[in-house]
Design an enzyme around this catalytic site. Structure first.
Site, mmCIF file in Angstrom:
data_model
loop_
_atom_site.group_PDB
_atom_site.id
_atom_site.type_symbol
_atom_site.label_atom_id
_atom_site.label_comp_id
_atom_site.label_asym_id
_atom_site.label_seq_id
_atom_site.Cartn_x
_atom_site.Cartn_y
_atom_site.Cartn_z
ATOM 1 N N ASN A 11 0.862 -1.183 0.000
ATOM 2 C CA ASN A 11 0.000 0.000 0.000
ATOM 3 C C ASN A 11 0.898 1.232 0.000
ATOM 4 O OD1 ASN A 11 -1.818 2.048 0.527
ATOM 5 N ND2 ASN A 11 -2.330 1.357 2.609
ATOM 6 N N TRP A 12 1.008 1.865 -1.158
ATOM 7 C CA TRP A 12 1.947 2.980 -1.299
ATOM 8 C C TRP A 12 1.400 4.272 -0.693
ATOM 9 C CZ3 TRP A 12 4.171 2.525 -7.017
ATOM 10 C CH2 TRP A 12 4.833 1.295 -7.131
ATOM 11 N N LYS A 13 0.120 4.293 -0.349
ATOM 12 C CA LYS A 13 -0.517 5.496 0.227
ATOM 13 C C LYS A 13 -0.239 6.709 -0.686
ATOM 14 C CE LYS A 13 -0.213 3.368 4.722
ATOM 15 N NZ LYS A 13 -0.192 3.521 6.173
ATOM 16 N N HIS A 94 -9.641 1.149 4.872
ATOM 17 C CA HIS A 94 -8.364 1.342 5.586
ATOM 18 C C HIS A 94 -8.598 2.299 6.759
ATOM 19 C CE1 HIS A 94 -4.294 2.613 6.475
ATOM 20 N NE2 HIS A 94 -3.895 1.501 5.884
ATOM 21 N N GLU A 96 -7.008 4.719 7.808
ATOM 22 C CA GLU A 96 -6.807 6.142 7.505
ATOM 23 C C GLU A 96 -8.057 6.722 6.842
ATOM 24 O OE1 GLU A 96 -3.040 5.586 5.518
ATOM 25 O OE2 GLU A 96 -2.149 5.122 7.464
ATOM 26 N N GLU A 166 -5.670 -5.071 10.628
ATOM 27 C CA GLU A 166 -4.660 -4.016 10.788
ATOM 28 C C GLU A 166 -4.956 -3.222 12.052
ATOM 29 O OE1 GLU A 166 -2.537 -2.831 6.945
ATOM 30 O OE2 GLU A 166 -4.323 -1.620 7.080
ATOM 31 N N GLY A 172 2.183 2.195 10.828
ATOM 32 C CA GLY A 172 3.157 3.284 10.758
ATOM 33 C C GLY A 172 3.866 3.575 12.070
ATOM 34 N N SER A 211 3.120 -2.193 10.421
ATOM 35 C CA SER A 211 4.556 -2.262 10.707
ATOM 36 C C SER A 211 5.180 -3.608 10.333
ATOM 37 C CB SER A 211 4.846 -1.907 12.176
ATOM 38 O OG SER A 211 4.483 -0.566 12.431
ATOM 39 N N GLY A 232 2.759 -1.238 4.351
ATOM 40 C CA GLY A 232 2.778 0.179 4.014
ATOM 41 C C GLY A 232 4.190 0.649 3.740
HETATM 42 P P1 PGA Z 1 2.707 0.246 7.693
HETATM 43 O O1 PGA Z 1 1.261 0.503 7.034
HETATM 44 O O2 PGA Z 1 3.230 -1.035 7.116
HETATM 45 O O3 PGA Z 1 3.509 1.439 7.292
HETATM 46 O O4 PGA Z 1 2.481 0.150 9.153
HETATM 47 C C1 PGA Z 1 0.347 -0.553 6.837
HETATM 48 C C2 PGA Z 1 -0.935 -0.046 6.242
HETATM 49 O O5 PGA Z 1 -1.318 1.092 6.506
HETATM 50 O O6 PGA Z 1 -1.604 -0.769 5.491
#
Ligand code: PGA
Length: 252
Positions: A11-13, A94, A96, A166, A172, A211, A232
């Site tokens: 997931n490149w966000k 997600h 976010e 998640e 993150g 993470s 991520g």
């Molecule tokens: P992260 O993000 O690996 O940077 O913790 C995971 C995600 O948001 O899907």
């Protein structure tokens, strides 16, 4: 031993310029890893150029979100139907999106249905906050998030759904769930799926995200409960992401 194919999703966000996206996808596609399905989820505008770049490489593309209505007055949104010609997968719900864009369970459920209607494979994200976990409500929160989606799906669609556990506090933060916690939450989700759709419990894939890195991927993936990882930050580094794919392949 499970017969479910392991799945690793990047997931490149909101990251990468177009040249960076091309370079990252090229570097990842250069190292095929057998026995693992790989999905890259770049920002919306890079889906079309990356689909052209990847051609028939064994790397799939996914979007990071979709809107449930096929068209209309929804400024800034992109429908599942618009995405379908350009990618196979879509991340839905997600944390976010749930936190920053205030997406509730009902909207997330309608996005999952729209994704299936458009021929996309949805990756449904669920997860509890730190407060919800410390107050002992993690399982209830995940249960509610999963139930609200499964209530609107046929058994056949449930079989093809991917659910990513998640925990919000792990995303993150550099603080992944322990492998034991990741596995037990994945097992709980599968058990809950079985109560909705008995035939789906064996085929539905449950991922862990939060993470994940090249150091912890193998431990999290070991065992039969976790079918892959949603990555991520480490997915923005071709070497780290390749090591995660390789670790999952070697453990399966
Ligand atoms: P992260 O993000 O690996 O940077 O913790 C995971 C995600 O948001 O899907």
């Amino acid at each position: 031993m499970t017969t479910r194919t392991p799945l690793v999703v990047g997931n490149w966000k909101l990251n990468t310029s177009l040249p960076e996206a091309r370079a990252l996808a090229t570097a990842i596609a250069a190292i095929p890893i057998a026995g693992v399905e790989t999905v890259l989820c770049p920002p919306f505008p890079w889906l079309v150029p990356l689909a052209e770049l990847l051609g028939d490489a064994p790397i799939m593309l996914g979007a990071q979100d979709c809107w449930p209505e096929p068209r209309g007055a929804f400024t800034g949104d992109v429908s599942a139907a618009m995405l379908a010609p350009h990618c196979r997968w879509v991340i839905v719900g997600h944390s976010e999106r749930r936190a920053i864009h205030r997406e509730d369970d009902q909207l997330v459920a309608s996005k999952v249905v729209a994704a299936f209607d458009a021929g996309l494979c949805p990756i449904l994200c669920v997860g509890e906050t730190e407060d919800e976990r410390s107050s002992g409500h993690a399982e209830r929160v995940i249960g509610r998030q999963v139930d609200s989606v499964l209530a609107g799906l046929t058994e056949e669609r449930t079989r093809r759904l991917v659910i990513a556990y998640e925990p919000v506090w792990a995303i993150g933060s550099g603080q992944a769930a322990t492998p034991a916690d990741a596995r037990s939450m994945a097992a709980m989700i599968r058990h809950q799926v079985a109560t909705h759709a008995a035939s789906a419990a064996d085929s539905l894939r449950v991922l862990y995200g939060g993470s994940v890195n090249q150091g912890n991927a193998a431990d999290i993936f070991a065992g039969d409960d976790v079918d892959g990882v949603l990555v991520g930050s480490a997915s923005l580094d071709a070497v780290a992401f390749t090591a995660i794919r390789a670790a999952v392949a070697a453990t399966s």
